[in-house]
Enzyme design. Structure first.
Site, short mmCIF file in Angstrom:
data_model
loop_
_atom_site.label_atom_id
_atom_site.label_comp_id
_atom_site.label_asym_id
_atom_site.label_seq_id
_atom_site.Cartn_x
_atom_site.Cartn_y
_atom_site.Cartn_z
N PRO A 74 0.83 -1.20 0.00
CA PRO A 74 0.00 0.00 0.00
C PRO A 74 0.87 1.26 0.00
O PRO A 74 2.03 1.24 0.39
CB PRO A 74 -0.79 -0.10 1.30
CG PRO A 74 -0.77 -1.55 1.65
CD PRO A 74 0.55 -2.07 1.14
N CYS A 75 0.29 2.36 -0.40
CA CYS A 75 1.00 3.63 -0.49
C CYS A 75 1.75 3.98 0.79
O CYS A 75 2.91 4.35 0.76
CB CYS A 75 0.01 4.74 -0.83
SG CYS A 75 0.75 6.39 -0.84
N PHE A 76 1.09 3.86 1.93
CA PHE A 76 1.69 4.33 3.18
C PHE A 76 2.59 3.28 3.85
O PHE A 76 3.03 3.46 4.97
CB PHE A 76 0.63 4.85 4.14
CG PHE A 76 0.09 6.17 3.69
CD1 PHE A 76 0.81 7.34 3.93
CD2 PHE A 76 -1.09 6.26 2.98
CE1 PHE A 76 0.34 8.56 3.49
CE2 PHE A 76 -1.56 7.48 2.53
CZ PHE A 76 -0.84 8.64 2.78
#
Length: 178
Positions: A74-76
């Site tokens: 995921p992005c984070f």
């Protein structure tokens, strides 16, 4: 349309930037656009009392947002060069797409922990979800402790207006004027 990694949108300030690229535009190239946007957002967050830093990250970033097998992180869950960090953890996720001399950037500035809900929706084995959520907890940070619960977006707008003196708000969105 930017090709960024997965994000669960809630408890955040989200922004979009559409601008020309090149010597008269926002930045000369894609890496310069990340640097320009993150520098602007870093200054804005500092004005609001949030001690963010620009990540040195990797010049190559964190790899493709689409994995050949299974889901990409995921992005984070990871930080690339010029992204914003808070206490050494990722605070802002910014993706971009450049077509010709036009740039689209979209970003999320985390205010609360709702982004952790993404772990429930990843296409992974149910027993791996707790581990994925723990990875997100370790890798990401929110501005809630500095800005309080549900801070008004108008606070960020006011700061950006002072940092972008040649910008004006049009129909709820900011427009840079020459």
């Amino acid at each position: 349309p930017t090709g960024g990694r997965a994000i669960f949108h809630d408890e955040e300030w989200t922004f979009s930037l559409v601008t020309p690229m090149g010597s008269d535009g926002w930045a000369p190239d894609a890496m310069g656009a990340y640097a320009s946007t993150c520098t602007l957002m870093s200054r804005a967050m500092a004005e609001l009392g949030v001690p963010v830093e620009l990540s040195c990250g990797s010049a190559q970033g964190v790899g493709s947002p689409r994995a050949p097998q299974g889901p990409a992180a995921p992005c984070f869950a990871s930080t690339a060069r010029h992204e914003l960090t808070l206490a050494g953890r990722k605070f802002a996720g910014i993706a971009q797409r450049q077509v010709g001399d036009a740039l689209l950037q979209q970003g999320s500035l985390l205010l609360g922990d709702s982004h952790l809900e993404l772990a429930k929706w990843l296409p992974i084995e149910p027993r791996a979800r707790d581990s994925a959520r723990a990875d997100l907890v370790r890798a990401s940070a929110t501005a809630g402790p500095w800005l309080g619960a549900r801070p008004r977006l108008a606070r960020l707008e006011e700061v950006l207006a002072t940092l972008l003196p040649h910008a004006r708000r049009v129909s709820g969105e900011w427009s840079r004027v020459a």
